[in-house]
Design a protein around this motif. Structure first.
Motif, PDB file in Angstrom:
ATOM      1  N   ASP A   1      70.461 107.617  10.189  1.00 31.75           N
ATOM      2  CA  ASP A   1      71.652 108.459  10.054  1.00 31.75           C
ATOM      3  C   ASP A   1      71.251 109.929  10.160  1.00 31.75           C
ATOM      4  N   ARG A   2      72.152 110.743  10.657  1.00 29.64           N
ATOM      5  CA  ARG A   2      71.892 112.179  10.776  1.00 29.64           C
ATOM      6  C   ARG A   2      72.496 112.907   9.589  1.00 29.64           C
TER       7      ARG A   2
ATOM      8  N   GLU B   1      67.136 113.950  10.205  1.00 32.37           N
ATOM      9  CA  GLU B   1      67.431 112.523  10.320  1.00 32.37           C
ATOM     10  C   GLU B   1      66.873 111.765   9.125  1.00 32.37           C
TER      11      GLU B   1
ATOM     12  N   ARG C   1      62.538 116.023  10.458  1.00 33.22           N
ATOM     13  CA  ARG C   1      63.178 116.954  11.373  1.00 33.22           C
ATOM     14  C   ARG C   1      62.769 116.579  12.788  1.00 33.22           C
ATOM     15  N   THR C   2      63.737 116.347  13.643  1.00 33.94           N
ATOM     16  CA  THR C   2      63.456 115.942  15.011  1.00 33.94           C
ATOM     17  C   THR C   2      63.126 117.168  15.863  1.00 33.94           C
TER      18      THR C   2
ATOM     19  N   ASP D   1      73.907 116.278   8.519  1.00 34.23           N
ATOM     20  CA  ASP D   1      74.393 117.503   9.147  1.00 34.23           C
ATOM     21  C   ASP D   1      74.633 118.636   8.162  1.00 34.23           C
TER      22      ASP D   1
ATOM     23  N   ARG E   1      67.373 118.619  14.459  1.00 39.82           N
ATOM     24  CA  ARG E   1      68.265 117.836  13.608  1.00 39.82           C
ATOM     25  C   ARG E   1      67.495 117.200  12.453  1.00 39.82           C
TER      26      ARG E   1
ATOM     27  N   ARG F   1      76.629 108.892  12.214  1.00 36.23           N
ATOM     28  CA  ARG F   1      75.972 107.694  12.739  1.00 36.23           C
ATOM     29  C   ARG F   1      76.665 107.348  14.057  1.00 36.23           C
TER      30      ARG F   1
ATOM     31  N   THR G   1      71.271 121.588  10.277  1.00 39.80           N
ATOM     32  CA  THR G   1      70.615 121.489  11.578  1.00 39.80           C
ATOM     33  C   THR G   1      69.917 122.800  11.918  1.00 39.80           C
TER      34      THR G   1
END
Length: 390
Positions: A149-150, A130, A123-124, A152, A128, A186, A160
């Motif tokens: 890659d994220r 990732e 988790r950023t 979502d 988000r 991406r 998120t």
């Protein structure tokens, strides 16, 4: 090694009347960042709150929990909820109650197997999710999912801003072959990928060879067989090669495996002592380990539990120079008790110490050389100065 089977989170219930000790971390709400396997296997995460282990009296808290669960069952109420309330009242930081299904998952994880799609994620800072890693040969790898890659959404539910533990619960499945739909992104591209969960093996030990004759052994967790893989890597390395044992982010695992890993570098002798309700017991290395090869152990604040036990043993026995940052400090012992509905409660009953008698719980292991940025490079420099084992 004789004695009970020891392990850290993920936890496993012991067989028969044998005492099972847990050197464990817990999932805690409120932690903003961390690295987890999206399939539910922990790699780097710290519980919130004080670093001091609570501890309880000689079984009184455990008896209170089991009694509360039994009474609730007799009254037609939920024994799990009653046990959770009793654990909360006990003041035991590491006390917890797990459902029967959660324990089953922990068993699979400790055996080096899990059901999932083969994604690790973090988790950023902006909330988000990732992708941090994609397991080789996994459903995610076959679908072309890449690191960075994220993620979502999972089955149409946005992720998120959610705690990573919630994302884990959405992605895990009990059976291989079940489908899960991922919303991925991406760069400017966004797409949906439907994957089939599979029974996968964990990669808890990876071995690589660095320039200059150094063997890098990374142990992500002490799952079943990981200790022997460390021993095999050491035995198979050229005699002149030094070893960097990377325990950063290792949150623990089976302590029997950590003792086996210690046996790669020790010729018998004490690895740790622990007490259970005042009774002192000891863990010893197997004989025949390599006692001359130079070793550097890499640690950080995510090094916990069984990984700290191994670090303390190598440091106290003079078999490794420890480089990095101070370890987490999880050295307490939990006993699991099965409740009437099949769930399991765990409460603290003791603590362990290093061969020199140092307490780890709430204190951690202090490196011989502190380094955060460029820690591996510092480890290589230190190793080059430790001499030729031949």
């Amino acid at each position: 090694m004789s004695g009970p089977e020891l392990f850290s989170r993920p936890r496993r219930f012991g067989r028969g009347a044998a005492l099972t000790l847990v050197f464990a971390s817990v999932l805690a709400a409120g932690v903003a960042t961390g690295s987890w396997s999206v399939d539910g296997r922990k790699s780097e995460q710290q519980p919130a709150g004080s670093a001091t282990g609570a501890g309880i009296g000689a079984g009184t808290g455990r008896d209170e929990v089991t009694d509360a669960a039994a009474e609730a069952m007799a009254d037609g109420k939920s024994p799990t909820q009653a046990a959770e309330e009793a654990v909360s009242r006990s003041g035991d930081r590491w006390g917890a109650v797990y459902s029967q299904g959660e324990y089953k998952e922990f068993e699979q994880e400790l055996d080096g197997q899990y059901t999932g799609v083969g994604l690790w994620a973090r988790r950023t800072a902006d909330g988000r999710i990732e992708v941090a890693k994609v397991g080789s040969g996994s459903p995610a790898a076959h679908a072309g999912v890449r690191r960075g890659d994220r993620l979502d959404a999972v089955d149409g539910r946005p992720v998120t801003g959610r705690p990573v533990t919630e994302v884990v619960s959405l992605l895990r499945g009990e059976h291989a072959g079940t489908a899960v739909r991922l919303g991925l992104a991406r760069g400017t591209r966004a797409w949906t990928e439907t994957l089939r969960r599979a029974n996968l093996a964990t990669e808890s030990v990876t071995v690589s060879h660095l320039p200059g004759g150094t063997v890098l052994i990374k142990v992500a967790a002490f799952t079943k067989g990981s200790g022997q893989r460390v021993r095999s890597a050491v035995r198979g390395a050229p005699r002149r090669d030094g070893v960097i044992l990377d325990l950063r982010g290792n949150s623990g695992g089976l302590v029997t495996e950590a003792v086996t890993a210690a046996s790669a570098f020790l010729d018998g002798g004490l690895v740790a002592t622990y007490d259970v309700r005042g009774r002192q017991r000891a863990l010893h290395a197997q004989r025949g380990g390599d006692t001359s090869r130079p070793v550097v152990a890499l640690v950080d604040s995510g090094t916990m539990s069984a990984a700290e036990l191994l670090t303390g043993a190598l440091q106290d026995r003079g078999r490794a120079v420890v480089v990095g940052s101070k370890t987490f400090g999880k050295g307490s012992v939990q006993m699991p008790s099965r409740l009437p509905d099949g769930s399991v409660a765990e409460l603290t009953v003791g603590h362990y110490r290093t061969p020199a008698g140092r307490a780890v719980d709430g204190r951690g292991i202090t490196p011989d050389l502190e380094a955060e940025e460029g820690a591996r490079q510092r480890a290589e420099t230190v190793l080059s100065g430790l001499g030729d084992p031949s």
